[in-house]
Design a protein around this motif. Structure first.
Motif, PDB file in Angstrom:
ATOM      1  N   MET A  43     -11.420  -2.346  -3.806  1.00 33.50           N
ATOM      2  CA  MET A  43     -10.136  -2.560  -3.232  1.00 33.50           C
ATOM      3  C   MET A  43     -10.124  -3.605  -2.177  1.00 33.50           C
ATOM      4  SD  MET A  43      -8.089   0.862  -1.908  1.00 33.50           S
ATOM      5  CE  MET A  43      -8.112   0.560  -0.253  1.00 33.50           C
ATOM      6  N   PHE A  44     -11.218  -3.922  -1.637  1.00 35.38           N
ATOM      7  CA  PHE A  44     -10.997  -5.024  -0.655  1.00 35.38           C
ATOM      8  C   PHE A  44     -11.121  -6.004  -1.336  1.00 35.38           C
ATOM      9  CE2 PHE A  44     -13.941  -7.933   1.900  1.00 35.38           C
ATOM     10  CZ  PHE A  44     -13.131  -8.226   2.693  1.00 35.38           C
ATOM     11  N   ILE A  45     -12.099  -6.177  -2.589  1.00 31.65           N
ATOM     12  CA  ILE A  45     -12.053  -7.507  -3.231  1.00 31.65           C
ATOM     13  C   ILE A  45     -11.006  -7.734  -3.830  1.00 31.65           C
ATOM     14  CG2 ILE A  45     -13.364  -8.542  -5.058  1.00 31.65           C
ATOM     15  CD1 ILE A  45     -15.087  -8.252  -2.346  1.00 31.65           C
ATOM     16  N   SER A  46     -10.458  -6.830  -4.704  1.00 30.39           N
ATOM     17  CA  SER A  46      -9.143  -7.022  -5.325  1.00 30.39           C
ATOM     18  C   SER A  46      -7.691  -7.549  -4.452  1.00 30.39           C
ATOM     19  CB  SER A  46      -8.341  -5.932  -6.191  1.00 30.39           C
ATOM     20  OG  SER A  46      -8.916  -4.834  -5.686  1.00 30.39           O
ATOM     21  N   SER A  47      -7.851  -6.950  -3.174  1.00 33.84           N
ATOM     22  CA  SER A  47      -6.731  -7.308  -2.304  1.00 33.84           C
ATOM     23  C   SER A  47      -7.229  -8.740  -1.920  1.00 33.84           C
ATOM     24  CB  SER A  47      -7.091  -6.526  -1.079  1.00 33.84           C
ATOM     25  OG  SER A  47      -6.813  -5.293  -1.392  1.00 33.84           O
ATOM     26  N   PHE A 107      -3.120  -6.164   4.606  1.00 38.12           N
ATOM     27  CA  PHE A 107      -1.680  -5.802   4.250  1.00 38.12           C
ATOM     28  C   PHE A 107      -1.896  -5.139   2.639  1.00 38.12           C
ATOM     29  CE2 PHE A 107       1.696  -6.651   1.417  1.00 38.12           C
ATOM     30  CZ  PHE A 107       2.931  -5.742   1.862  1.00 38.12           C
ATOM     31  N   PHE A 108      -2.633  -5.697   1.976  1.00 37.71           N
ATOM     32  CA  PHE A 108      -2.716  -5.184   0.693  1.00 37.71           C
ATOM     33  C   PHE A 108      -3.458  -4.006   0.535  1.00 37.71           C
ATOM     34  CE2 PHE A 108      -1.805  -9.873  -0.865  1.00 37.71           C
ATOM     35  CZ  PHE A 108      -0.867  -9.357  -1.733  1.00 37.71           C
ATOM     36  N   ILE A 109      -4.525  -3.884   1.386  1.00 38.09           N
ATOM     37  CA  ILE A 109      -5.404  -2.408   1.581  1.00 38.09           C
ATOM     38  C   ILE A 109      -4.444  -1.509   1.902  1.00 38.09           C
ATOM     39  CG2 ILE A 109      -6.924  -1.386   2.721  1.00 38.09           C
ATOM     40  CD1 ILE A 109      -8.696  -3.910   2.598  1.00 38.09           C
ATOM     41  N   LEU A 110      -3.650  -1.623   2.718  1.00 42.33           N
ATOM     42  CA  LEU A 110      -2.561  -0.746   3.164  1.00 42.33           C
ATOM     43  C   LEU A 110      -1.626  -0.371   2.195  1.00 42.33           C
ATOM     44  CD1 LEU A 110      -1.598  -1.549   6.753  1.00 42.33           C
ATOM     45  CD2 LEU A 110      -2.652   0.351   5.905  1.00 42.33           C
ATOM     46  N   PHE A 111      -1.258  -1.310   1.437  1.00 42.94           N
ATOM     47  CA  PHE A 111      -0.134  -1.237   0.285  1.00 42.94           C
ATOM     48  C   PHE A 111      -1.005  -0.418  -0.969  1.00 42.94           C
ATOM     49  CE2 PHE A 111       1.791  -2.481  -3.849  1.00 42.94           C
ATOM     50  CZ  PHE A 111       3.091  -2.285  -3.207  1.00 42.94           C
ATOM     51  N   PHE A 112      -2.458  -0.598  -0.881  1.00 39.35           N
ATOM     52  CA  PHE A 112      -2.999   0.353  -2.034  1.00 39.35           C
ATOM     53  C   PHE A 112      -2.869   1.747  -1.458  1.00 39.35           C
ATOM     54  CE2 PHE A 112      -5.284  -3.230  -3.917  1.00 39.35           C
ATOM     55  CZ  PHE A 112      -5.513  -2.584  -5.061  1.00 39.35           C
ATOM     56  N   MET A 113      -3.067   1.962  -0.171  1.00 37.59           N
ATOM     57  CA  MET A 113      -2.854   3.396   0.227  1.00 37.59           C
ATOM     58  C   MET A 113      -1.548   3.900   0.486  1.00 37.59           C
ATOM     59  SD  MET A 113      -5.612   2.813   3.402  1.00 37.59           S
ATOM     60  CE  MET A 113      -7.168   2.252   2.999  1.00 37.59           C
ATOM     61  N   TRP A 114      -0.662   3.043   0.700  1.00 39.17           N
ATOM     62  CA  TRP A 114       0.874   3.449   0.703  1.00 39.17           C
ATOM     63  C   TRP A 114       1.153   3.940  -0.656  1.00 39.17           C
ATOM     64  CZ3 TRP A 114       4.953  -0.919   2.028  1.00 39.17           C
ATOM     65  CH2 TRP A 114       6.175  -0.097   2.250  1.00 39.17           C
ATOM     66  N   VAL A 115       0.778   3.244  -1.697  1.00 37.39           N
ATOM     67  CA  VAL A 115       1.286   3.558  -3.196  1.00 37.39           C
ATOM     68  C   VAL A 115       0.629   5.016  -3.285  1.00 37.39           C
ATOM     69  CG1 VAL A 115       1.049   3.032  -5.360  1.00 37.39           C
ATOM     70  CG2 VAL A 115       1.731   1.407  -3.872  1.00 37.39           C
ATOM     71  N   ARG A 116      -0.770   5.097  -2.988  1.00 36.03           N
ATOM     72  CA  ARG A 116      -1.569   6.336  -3.349  1.00 36.03           C
ATOM     73  C   ARG A 116      -0.740   7.586  -2.865  1.00 36.03           C
ATOM     74  NH1 ARG A 116      -7.473   8.044  -2.154  1.00 36.03           N
ATOM     75  NH2 ARG A 116      -7.326  10.333  -2.883  1.00 36.03           N
ATOM     76  N   TRP A 117      -0.097   7.509  -1.645  1.00 36.74           N
ATOM     77  CA  TRP A 117       0.448   8.842  -1.081  1.00 36.74           C
ATOM     78  C   TRP A 117       2.031   8.593  -1.429  1.00 36.74           C
ATOM     79  CZ3 TRP A 117      -3.014  11.993  -0.459  1.00 36.74           C
ATOM     80  CH2 TRP A 117      -4.341  11.546  -0.102  1.00 36.74           C
ATOM     81  N   THR A 118       2.444   7.780  -2.409  1.00 33.19           N
ATOM     82  CA  THR A 118       3.885   7.906  -2.922  1.00 33.19           C
ATOM     83  C   THR A 118       4.033   8.335  -4.195  1.00 33.19           C
ATOM     84  OG1 THR A 118       4.392   6.115  -1.061  1.00 33.19           O
ATOM     85  CG2 THR A 118       6.023   6.573  -3.010  1.00 33.19           C
ATOM     86  N   ILE A 119       3.108   7.735  -5.166  1.00 33.04           N
ATOM     87  CA  ILE A 119       3.454   7.848  -6.471  1.00 33.04           C
ATOM     88  C   ILE A 119       2.657   8.893  -7.235  1.00 33.04           C
ATOM     89  CG2 ILE A 119       3.723   6.749  -8.708  1.00 33.04           C
ATOM     90  CD1 ILE A 119       4.061   4.252  -7.172  1.00 33.04           C
ATOM     91  N   PRO A 120       2.752   9.939  -7.881  1.00 36.91           N
ATOM     92  CA  PRO A 120       1.891  10.828  -8.618  1.00 36.91           C
ATOM     93  C   PRO A 120       1.124  10.099  -9.684  1.00 36.91           C
ATOM     94  CG  PRO A 120       4.143  11.352  -9.123  1.00 36.91           C
ATOM     95  CD  PRO A 120       4.225  10.087  -8.261  1.00 36.91           C
TER      96      PRO A 120
END
Lengths: 344, 183
Positions: free
Chosen positions: A249-253, A293-306
């Motif tokens: 996740m870190f690397i792709s961010s 920001f991108f790492i947070l975005f990964f997490m943000w999406v995780r807790w939004t979309i099924p």
């Protein structure tokens, strides 16, 4: 020559440590962020505000018994997490972390190796990462693991295709495969995301699939496959798999920030008239801000979309992402030819 | 089509609009909803440091009261044990010996008084049944233990200490609808 080796060694060690620390603290951040989005507080007992939680988790992982199932292929079973971890760590080599620092006469590049095929290298390493998951799931001799491994490999292969195709357009417009040069080109506001927005959207969606994050976490979905490919793993084997996911996740961010969001370039920074070294360090800090920001975005999406269903996932990959990426290449190519022709 | 019950409904799934087919606008909407929760007040109470305020009529850990002179009120009449729907109370009565007048208020007292806190449903019927003002439920929490036997509270845990009186005035304020039977 000695100075070169020394500087590279120092850089590699620093990047290694930073990567591990960020991956470690991503775990607590993930839990905290999940809690905040769900109106909870999250882990707060270990240390002030829970900041020692990753250490406690690490100690727990190390102390647990390593269980290798009786019918598992022992060599491959151990090899799986090692491979996943190694490949996850390898990709950081070509990422430019900042402008070069000048220490006396010595120029220290904040990039371990500026390969002229940097993007290809990243894809090569990432695609080896599939083997870690596949081998681990296959060697476990467990149907859930095998299903998870199957899903992981087919998902990652199909999304890698769209991912590479989306980057072809960027390569065409930048004219280089080297990560260092791509970052250098985007000084000021010339970020690639403004010239290639479609490419960025395809890339970020595929990055979610590549790192096995929700909404594409089918290889390890607890509700269907217990743990997917890591069902049979315990102790640090499991730890390595989970850790590899966060490193990925870190690397792709970092890759996203480099290719699309200007890497270490900060708008208006060069107009402040700071010393070059200070400017380079601020740029690096800004780069890490983008990554965060991108790492947070990964997490943000995780807790939004099924989670997607498996056929939906394949439909999206093959029938939407790949054609879109091809269209994007077509448009980019046409614009480039027209630009050459009419000199605008 | 006419059906027997005439309650049949033909459900038709609406076709997705263009923006819904694109996924991205809908996902952005979802992301906005989740991010709003980041700034909302958290519902969590950090328990050992913060405690939730108890209701005024909270029924917890029982206490066996003493009178003003420090004598136990309980006369081991057994009404509480009879009233108890969970059969949690066990009493052994004994007769007061001469010279024990400063310990027990009346001639009979409870030699042992056990409440099994695992059986107790904290209904408060013992308190209502007590004619001697002896047993009350308080707003203290019954602590957790490791063994089942430890939940059987004897007189050592139930009778209030002379120097540490337990306030039960909250339990004595009856609701306005409550009319005690007068005789």
């Amino acid at each position: 020559m000695g100075g070169f080796l020394l500087s590279k060694t120092i850089l590699i060690v620093i990047i290694f440590v930073i990567t591990l620390v960020i991956a470690m603290y991503s775990t607590i951040l993930e839990r905290k962020f999940a809690a905040w989005l769900q109106d909870r507080i999250g882990p707060n007992r270990t240390g002030p505000g829970g900041i020692l939680q990753p250490l406690a988790d690490g100690v727990k992982m190390f102390m647990k018994e390593e269980i290798i199932p009786a019918n598992a292929h022992k060599f491959l079973f151990i090899m799986g997490p090692m491979l996943a971890m190694t490949t996850a760590l390898m990709a950081s080599v070509v990422i430019p972390w900042g402008k070069s620092l000048k220490i006396g006469d010595f120029v220290m590049d904040l990039q371990v190796a500026d390969l002229n095929i940097g993007i290809l290298y990243v894809f090569g390493v990432v695609s080896i990462g599939v083997y870690g998951i596949m081998i681990g799931g296959w060697a476990s001799n467990n149907k859930f693991s095998l299903l998870g491994a199957l899903r992981a490999s087919s998902q990652m292969i199909s999304y890698e295709l769209a991912m590479s195709l989306s980057l072809v357009a960027v390569i065409m417009s930048t004219g280089t495969l080297s990560m260092g040069e791509i970052a250098a080109q985007q000084s000021g506001w010339h970020w690639n995301v403004f010239t290639q927005p479609l490419s960025f959207i395809i890339f970020i969606i595929c990055a979610f699939a590549e790192t096995n994050r929700t909404p594409f976490d089918l290889p390890e979905c607890e509700t269907e496959l217990i743990g997917g490919y890591h069902t049979e793993y315990s102790s640090m084997g499991l730890g390595f798999y989970l850790f590899a996911e966060y490193i990925n996740m870190f690397i792709s961010s970092a890759v996203m920030a480099t290719i699309f969001f200007g890497g270490y370039n900060m708008p208006f920074l060069d107009q402040l008239g700071l010393a070059p070294n200070v400017e380079a360090l601020i740029g690096t800090a800004f780069f890490f801000g983008k990554i965060a920001f991108f790492i947070l975005f990964f997490m943000w999406v995780r807790w939004t979309i099924p989670r997607f269903r498996y056929d939906q996932l394949m439909n999206l990959g093959w029938k939407v992402m790949i054609p879109l990426a091809l269209v994007n290449i077509l448009i980019t190519g046409s614009v480039l030819i027209l630009r050459d022709h009419f000199n605008f | 089509m006419l059906t027997l019950s005439n309650r049949k409904k033909v459900m038709e799934q609406e076709k997705l609009s263009f923006s819904e087919k694109l996924y991205l606008p809908v996902i952005a909407k979802g992301l906005l909803i989740t991010i709003k929760h980041l700034f909302k007040r958290k519902a969590t109470i950090k328990y050992p440091e913060q405690t939730r305020e108890f209701a005024k009529v909270y029924r917890g850990h029982h206490v066996l009261k003493r009178d003003e002179q420090g004598r136990e009120n309980c006369t081991a009449c057994g009404l509480c044990a009879v009233a108890c729907p969970a059969e949690a109370i066990t009493i052994v009565a004994a007769e007061r010996k001469p010279g024990e007048e400063h310990l027990y208020r009346e001639e009979k007292y409870a030699a042992s008084y056990d409440i099994n806190m695992l059986r107790c449903i904290f209904c408060g019927l013992c308190e209502e049944a007590c004619p001697k003002d002896a047993i009350y439920l308080t707003d203290r929490i019954v602590e957790t233990e490791y063994e089942r036997e430890d939940f059987i509270y004897g007189k050592d845990k139930l009778v209030e200490k002379i120097d540490q009186r337990i306030d039960v005035s909250k339990r004595k304020i009856k609701s306005e609808f409550y009319q005690p039977i007068k005789n």
